[in-house]
Design an enzyme around this catalytic site. Structure first.
Site, mmCIF file in Angstrom:
data_model
loop_
_atom_site.group_PDB
_atom_site.id
_atom_site.type_symbol
_atom_site.label_atom_id
_atom_site.label_comp_id
_atom_site.label_asym_id
_atom_site.label_seq_id
_atom_site.Cartn_x
_atom_site.Cartn_y
_atom_site.Cartn_z
ATOM 1 N N CYS A 94 0.814 -1.221 0.000
ATOM 2 C CA CYS A 94 0.000 0.000 0.000
ATOM 3 C C CYS A 94 0.844 1.266 0.000
ATOM 4 O O CYS A 94 0.352 2.329 -0.364
ATOM 5 C CB CYS A 94 -0.909 0.040 1.223
ATOM 6 S SG CYS A 94 -1.733 -1.503 1.605
ATOM 7 N N HIS A 353 -8.725 3.638 -2.982
ATOM 8 C CA HIS A 353 -7.404 3.180 -2.539
ATOM 9 C C HIS A 353 -6.814 2.181 -3.541
ATOM 10 O O HIS A 353 -6.700 0.999 -3.246
ATOM 11 C CB HIS A 353 -7.535 2.553 -1.151
ATOM 12 C CG HIS A 353 -6.261 2.132 -0.507
ATOM 13 N ND1 HIS A 353 -5.016 2.531 -0.945
ATOM 14 C CD2 HIS A 353 -6.041 1.322 0.574
ATOM 15 C CE1 HIS A 353 -4.082 1.990 -0.169
ATOM 16 N NE2 HIS A 353 -4.682 1.255 0.755
ATOM 17 N N CYS A 383 -0.753 3.339 6.438
ATOM 18 C CA CYS A 383 -0.430 1.993 6.902
ATOM 19 C C CYS A 383 -0.180 1.104 5.695
ATOM 20 O O CYS A 383 -0.606 1.410 4.581
ATOM 21 C CB CYS A 383 -1.549 1.431 7.774
ATOM 22 S SG CYS A 383 -3.123 1.189 6.912
ATOM 23 N N GLY A 385 0.036 -3.146 4.477
ATOM 24 C CA GLY A 385 -0.183 -4.545 4.803
ATOM 25 C C GLY A 385 1.110 -5.268 5.145
ATOM 26 O O GLY A 385 2.185 -4.910 4.677
#
Length: 396
Positions: A94, A353, A383, A385
């Site tokens: 991400c 996203h 954040c 993953g």
């Protein structure tokens, strides 16, 4: 003798409107999405000789489909840039788009480049299924396909089970730590939609959103102007039966691309325009994978210390909304941040996203907001993953 690092400037930042899964951008290849934002950056800086671009770095979280074989280099060629312009693709899931920005900024700061493009791209609609090779030739039994759209697949059995739970279940764990209620999440999600809709309506995205060739998509496709607390409350939990995370208070699956033009002082002179902002500091951190949503807490503390910036001095914050529950948990863990300056133009719950593009989107958003204000300091963080986080401080 080591020279003082060069100042790095964000000259421009663009992105496509983000499309929903299976929506307006689903027929557009990811390498074409990436090529479009590269071309837009060059066209918006008419005094820039494209041959002066020292490198193009693009983030991408999948890499299993049409973006394989180094999508950054493919985008350079498809955008019609000189073949002398190189390209590299980076993957921090991400955070890939922001990782590309950080790496490009580092290269400029160290003198390895003067002008660079950094960003990211993802087409979650076009992410393929993959078929692993069998352990032996000529298997008689059926073989399993795995979707590469999102989350864990082909998991190494040596990984602890608690590390490999679905992302939504991880988000529920994070929320439980801080007592984030369903009502809190739905209210946060509603604000994200309203802020994003207002920003588009008031033209606040006009300076950064660029069209996708052959596609009619006037704004981010997932924004729901007419949603309400009642509509959000009616949605069922998406991951566990008695959970609080729903399709309405989590970010959707999306397609899109974003890119930033970065330069040092000499590059600025060659481009011939005023920059949006200056890169102040970046930080990356790790956390237990099952609590990945809390990753920004340490990353934000680390980057603010590196930049010598007090939380109260931040004029704008883009904190990527993977889930309302994890964003709220991060804010609960960082009470020194002012929630009123977080995601003022909407966040990923409304905007979307597309994994590899999101970090570049929020970095560009901070740069544009600082330019609009004329002065200030901004923070972008997200954040990642498998338990990581990135944070970036920009100033003007």
């Amino acid at each position: 003798m080591i020279e003082r690092p060069r100042d790095v400037y964000v000259v421009d930042a663009v992105r496509t409107p983000f499309g929903r899964y299976g929506g307006a951008l689903s027929a557009t290849r990811p390498d074409d999405l990436a090529a479009g934002v590269l071309r837009a950056l060059v066209d918006r800086s008419p005094d820039l000789d494209p041959a002066r671009i020292d490198d193009v770095l693009l983030g991408n979280a999948n890499g299993a489909g049409e973006e394989n074989r180094d999508v950054a280099r493919m985008a350079v060629l498809l955008a019609g840039l000189p073949v002398s312009v190189p390209g590299a693709t980076v993957n921090r899931l991400c955070g890939s788009g922001m990782e590309a920005v950080v790496q490009a900024a580092r290269a400029i700061a160290l003198g390895d480049a003067s002008i660079a493009v950094a960003g990211g791209v993802e087409s979650m609609s076009r992410a393929p299924w993959v078929l692993p090779k069998p352990d032996r030739a000529f298997p008689a039994r059926d073989q399993q396909l795995y979707s590469t759209t999102l989350g864990w697949r082909l998991v190494n059995p040596r990984m602890p089970e608690e590390w490999t739970i679905p992302l939504g279940e991880s988000a529920e764990l994070v929320g439980a730590k801080y007592g984030i209620t369903r009502e809190d999440q739905d209210a946060f999600a509603l604000a994200s939609h309203r802020n994003a809709a207002r920003a588009w309506r008031e033209g606040l995205y006009d300076g950064e959103a660029v069209p996708v060739e052959g596609v009619e998509l006037p704004r981010d496709e997932n924004i729901r102007d007419t949603t309400s607390l009642e509509a959000l409350a009616a949605l069922k939990p998406a991951f566990i039966a008695d959970g609080t995370v729903t399709a309405g208070n989590a970010s959707p699956l999306n397609d899109g691309a974003a890119a930033l033009l970065l330069a040092d002082e000499a590059g600025l002179a060659a481009i011939g325009c005023e920059p949006l902002a200056r890169v102040r500091a970046a930080a990356v951190t790790g956390i237990e994978p099952q609590y990945f949503g809390l990753g920004p807490v340490d990353a934000i503390r680390k980057v603010l210390a590196k930049a010598d910036v007090a939380p109260g001095d931040l004029h704008t914050i883009e904190l990527n909304e993977a889930y309302a529950i994890q964003t709220l948990a991060c804010l609960a863990a960082l009470p020194e941040l002012d929630p009123s300056v977080v995601n003022p133009r909407g966040g990923a719950i409304a905007i979307g996203h597309p994994l590899g593009a999101s970090g570049a989107r929020i970095a560009g958003a901070v740069a544009h907001q600082l330019a609009a204000a004329g002065t200030g300091t901004g923070l972008a963080a997200l954040c990642i993953g498998v338990g990581q986080a990135l944070a970036l401080v920009l100033e003007r």
